[in-house]
Design an enzyme around this catalytic site. Structure first.
Site, short mmCIF file in Angstrom:
data_model
loop_
_atom_site.label_atom_id
_atom_site.label_comp_id
_atom_site.label_asym_id
_atom_site.label_seq_id
_atom_site.Cartn_x
_atom_site.Cartn_y
_atom_site.Cartn_z
N ARG A 55 -8.62 54.68 -2.72
CA ARG A 55 -8.79 55.68 -3.78
C ARG A 55 -7.91 55.30 -4.97
NH1 ARG A 55 -6.03 59.95 -5.21
NH2 ARG A 55 -4.59 59.78 -3.46
N GLU B 118 -0.99 59.09 14.78
CA GLU B 118 -2.42 58.83 14.56
C GLU B 118 -3.09 58.41 15.87
OE1 GLU B 118 -4.02 59.46 11.94
OE2 GLU B 118 -2.40 59.74 10.47
N HIS C 88 2.21 59.17 10.69
CA HIS C 88 2.31 59.60 9.29
C HIS C 88 3.34 60.72 9.16
CE1 HIS C 88 -1.57 57.82 7.54
NE2 HIS C 88 -0.66 57.61 6.60
N CYS D 88 -2.26 52.43 5.18
CA CYS D 88 -1.73 52.82 6.50
C CYS D 88 -2.75 52.59 7.59
CB CYS D 88 -1.28 54.28 6.48
SG CYS D 88 0.23 54.51 5.52
N1 PCA Z 1 1.13 55.76 3.01
C1 PCA Z 1 -0.13 55.21 2.56
C2 PCA Z 1 0.13 53.74 2.41
C3 PCA Z 1 1.60 53.56 2.46
C4 PCA Z 1 2.13 54.85 2.92
O1 PCA Z 1 3.32 55.10 3.20
C5 PCA Z 1 -1.30 55.56 3.46
O2 PCA Z 1 -1.26 56.62 4.11
O3 PCA Z 1 -2.25 54.80 3.54
#
Ligand code: PCA
Length: 215
Positions: free
Chosen positions: A88, A78, A165, A141
């Site tokens: 959401r 990111e 991610h 996240c």
């Molecule tokens: N993904 C979520 C929250 C926890 C995770 O592993 C997100 O992308 O916000």
């Protein structure tokens, strides 16, 4: 160098979170860096409290938080975290914030201080689909990435950190229809490649290579 890698627990009705599962497979030493891993809860604010405790306990030089981004095709470092919670779905303790500032006195956004371009390049060299993401969303996240960079700015200015991610693993998409997934092994390989790039680019900034999008 010591690197703390965190992964979230399962959320949103899933039985596993590939983020934490993949961190479990990381080697203890990667290119001379020692790796420590930990699970954090998918809960607004509590995840940041846990992270703060982990940073104080482990005193890592670099902090890499990892989360699941179901529906993404590759592993995505990111670029930026924004100062807003807009859920959401409820988090794992039922919190459902809408348009709340994460830190009322904080800036609108923070950029990752990891070498995200070098990380993507290294992952691709190992055959792992990967690209820069320009939004971490507005859920837990993004929240944890923002809180991490806020902590670094205010309490740990000598440390660096950011967020990655990862996609679903195959067992999560068996009944979802046409959804991308990546094997747990490949996700772990991708995370190791990211750490290799972090070690290589320590103190050297990032690669000057495009990771942009037109929309
Ligand atoms: N993904 C979520 C929250 C926890 C995770 O592993 C997100 O992308 O916000």
């Amino acid at each position: 160098m010591k690197v703390l890698v965190t992964g979230f627990d399962p959320f949103g009705g899933e039985n596993v979170n590939p983020a934490f599962e993949a961190t479990k497979g990381l080697r203890d030493k990667i290119d001379g860096a020692s790796i420590v891993t930990a699970e954090v809860p998918t809960v607004f604010h509590k995840s940041a409290e846990w992270l703060n405790e982990l940073i104080n306990k482990e005193n890592p030089d670099v902090i890499v938080c990892v989360g699941q981004a179901g529906g993404r095709f590759g592993i995505t470092p990111e670029r930026v975290a924004i100062n807003v919670d807009d859920a959401r779905i409820a988090d794992n303790e039922g919190h459902n914030p809408i348009d709340e500032a994460i830190q009322p006195d904080g800036p609108a956004a923070y950029f990752s201080s990891l070498p995200i371009k070098a990380m993507v390049k290294r992952m691709k060299e190992k055959g792992i689909p990967s690209s820069i993401s320009n939004t971490a969303g507005t859920y837990v996240c993004n929240h944890l990435m923002y809180q991490l960079l806020y902590m670094i700015e205010n309490d740990f200015p000598e440390k660096t950190g950011g967020f990655i991610h990862v996609p679903f693993i195959p067992e999560q998409v068996l009944d979802k229809g046409n959804y991308p997934s990546m094997s747990l092994n490949d996700i772990t390989t991708g995370l190791e490649a990211c750490i290799e790039a972090i070690v290589e680019y320590d103190g050297k900034g990032d690669l000057k290579e495009t990771g942009g999008t037109t929309h």
